[in-house]
Design a protein around this motif. Structure first.
Motif, PDB file in Angstrom:
ATOM      1  N   GLU A  62       9.309  29.163  35.006  1.00  0.00           N
ATOM      2  CA  GLU A  62       9.485  30.571  35.359  1.00  0.00           C
ATOM      3  C   GLU A  62      10.301  31.319  34.300  1.00  0.00           C
ATOM      4  OE1 GLU A  62       9.301  30.161  40.209  1.00  0.00           O
ATOM      5  OE2 GLU A  62      11.264  30.158  39.240  1.00  0.00           O
ATOM      6  N   ASN A  63       9.610  31.834  33.312  1.00  0.00           N
ATOM      7  CA  ASN A  63      10.211  32.640  32.260  1.00  0.00           C
ATOM      8  C   ASN A  63       9.247  33.794  32.015  1.00  0.00           C
ATOM      9  OD1 ASN A  63      11.224  33.762  29.881  1.00  0.00           O
ATOM     10  ND2 ASN A  63      11.881  31.772  29.099  1.00  0.00           N
ATOM     11  N   TRP A  64       9.475  34.905  32.716  1.00  0.00           N
ATOM     12  CA  TRP A  64       8.519  35.996  32.755  1.00  0.00           C
ATOM     13  C   TRP A  64       9.040  37.262  32.096  1.00  0.00           C
ATOM     14  CZ3 TRP A  64       9.239  34.123  38.125  1.00  0.00           C
ATOM     15  CH2 TRP A  64       8.260  33.222  38.517  1.00  0.00           C
ATOM     16  N   ASP A  65       8.143  37.979  31.411  1.00  0.00           N
ATOM     17  CA  ASP A  65       8.488  39.349  31.051  1.00  0.00           C
ATOM     18  C   ASP A  65       8.255  40.199  32.303  1.00  0.00           C
ATOM     19  OD1 ASP A  65       5.728  40.096  31.201  1.00  0.00           O
ATOM     20  OD2 ASP A  65       5.449  39.834  29.050  1.00  0.00           O
ATOM     21  N   LYS A  66       8.574  41.467  32.248  1.00  0.00           N
ATOM     22  CA  LYS A  66       8.515  42.306  33.439  1.00  0.00           C
ATOM     23  C   LYS A  66       7.115  42.351  34.044  1.00  0.00           C
ATOM     24  CE  LYS A  66       9.663  46.887  35.226  1.00  0.00           C
ATOM     25  NZ  LYS A  66      10.259  48.201  34.907  1.00  0.00           N
ATOM     26  N   GLU A  67       6.100  42.520  33.218  1.00  0.00           N
ATOM     27  CA  GLU A  67       4.728  42.608  33.728  1.00  0.00           C
ATOM     28  C   GLU A  67       4.305  41.312  34.425  1.00  0.00           C
ATOM     29  OE1 GLU A  67       2.685  45.278  33.883  1.00  0.00           O
ATOM     30  OE2 GLU A  67       4.381  46.422  33.110  1.00  0.00           O
ATOM     31  N   GLU A  68       4.634  40.171  33.830  1.00  0.00           N
ATOM     32  CA  GLU A  68       4.306  38.878  34.438  1.00  0.00           C
ATOM     33  C   GLU A  68       5.050  38.692  35.757  1.00  0.00           C
ATOM     34  OE1 GLU A  68       3.565  36.197  30.404  1.00  0.00           O
ATOM     35  OE2 GLU A  68       5.611  36.557  31.114  1.00  0.00           O
ATOM     36  N   PHE A  69       6.316  39.102  35.772  1.00  0.00           N
ATOM     37  CA  PHE A  69       7.109  38.954  36.987  1.00  0.00           C
ATOM     38  C   PHE A  69       6.583  39.872  38.092  1.00  0.00           C
ATOM     39  CE2 PHE A  69      11.371  39.534  39.243  1.00  0.00           C
ATOM     40  CZ  PHE A  69      11.231  38.356  39.959  1.00  0.00           C
ATOM     41  N   MET A  70       6.154  41.063  37.720  1.00  0.00           N
ATOM     42  CA  MET A  70       5.558  41.982  38.690  1.00  0.00           C
ATOM     43  C   MET A  70       4.302  41.361  39.299  1.00  0.00           C
ATOM     44  SD  MET A  70       6.087  45.619  36.710  1.00  0.00           S
ATOM     45  CE  MET A  70       5.397  46.667  37.996  1.00  0.00           C
TER      46      MET A  70
END
Length: 167
Positions: A62-70
């Motif tokens: 779990e290492n997400w940029d904002k778009e991936e986390f959204m």
């Protein structure tokens, strides 16, 4: 000389007051961010994060940029409740230029105690979460059992990472 001492004291008090106001503002952002997740307010939650933000979760993948986390989070928010993290304590530190801050917080969660830490940046006068790391708080005397539980998964993930790297 007394005039200079008064002026220096006034400037020092002004700096301390500004830092205190920043700390209050940062706490409000973080508290409303956690509340938005508990209330499944997708827009409010992600508005608190900088466009270039990163969220690192408890799983090694779990290492997400904002778009991936959204994208990952949307189904949870759509169900009406994402997650409910209650801060038990928080420490905020503000950088010398007052445009960057970092923090750590102890959270009561469905996973029991967790630690959140991160970096915030001031964007157009508003504090935004730029980097957030969520980690499990594991008692030192329980670490051997945890290591044993995750050994197989960690081994598979390490092998996968090593295989994907160029020689």
């Amino acid at each position: 000389m007394n005039r200079y001492l008064i002026l220096i004291s006034f400037l020092f008090a002004s700096v301390l007051q500004a830092q205190k106001q920043d700390e209050i503002a940062i706490n409000k952002v973080l508290d409303s961010w956690h509340r938005a997740a508990a209330e499944a307010d997708f827009k409010e939650y992600f508005d608190k994060m900088a466009d270039s933000s990163v969220f690192i979760g408890t799983d090694a993948t779990e290492n997400w940029d904002k778009e991936e986390f959204m994208e990952f989070s949307k189904p949870y928010f759509d169900k009406g409740k994402a997650w409910d993290f209650t801060p038990l304590e928080r420490h905020v530190y503000i950088g010398p230029n007052s445009n960057i801050a970092w923090f750590d917080e102890l959270l009561d969660t469905w996973m029991q105690l967790c630690r959140g830490s991160g970096v915030m940046i001031r964007e157009e006068g508003t504090w935004k979460i730029s980097h957030y790391v969520l980690s499990l708080a594991i008692p030192n005397d329980a670490i051997e059992g945890v290591i044993e539980l995750k050994k197989e998964n960690d081994s598979i993930l390490k092998s996968s990472i090593l295989l994907s790297q160029p020689n």
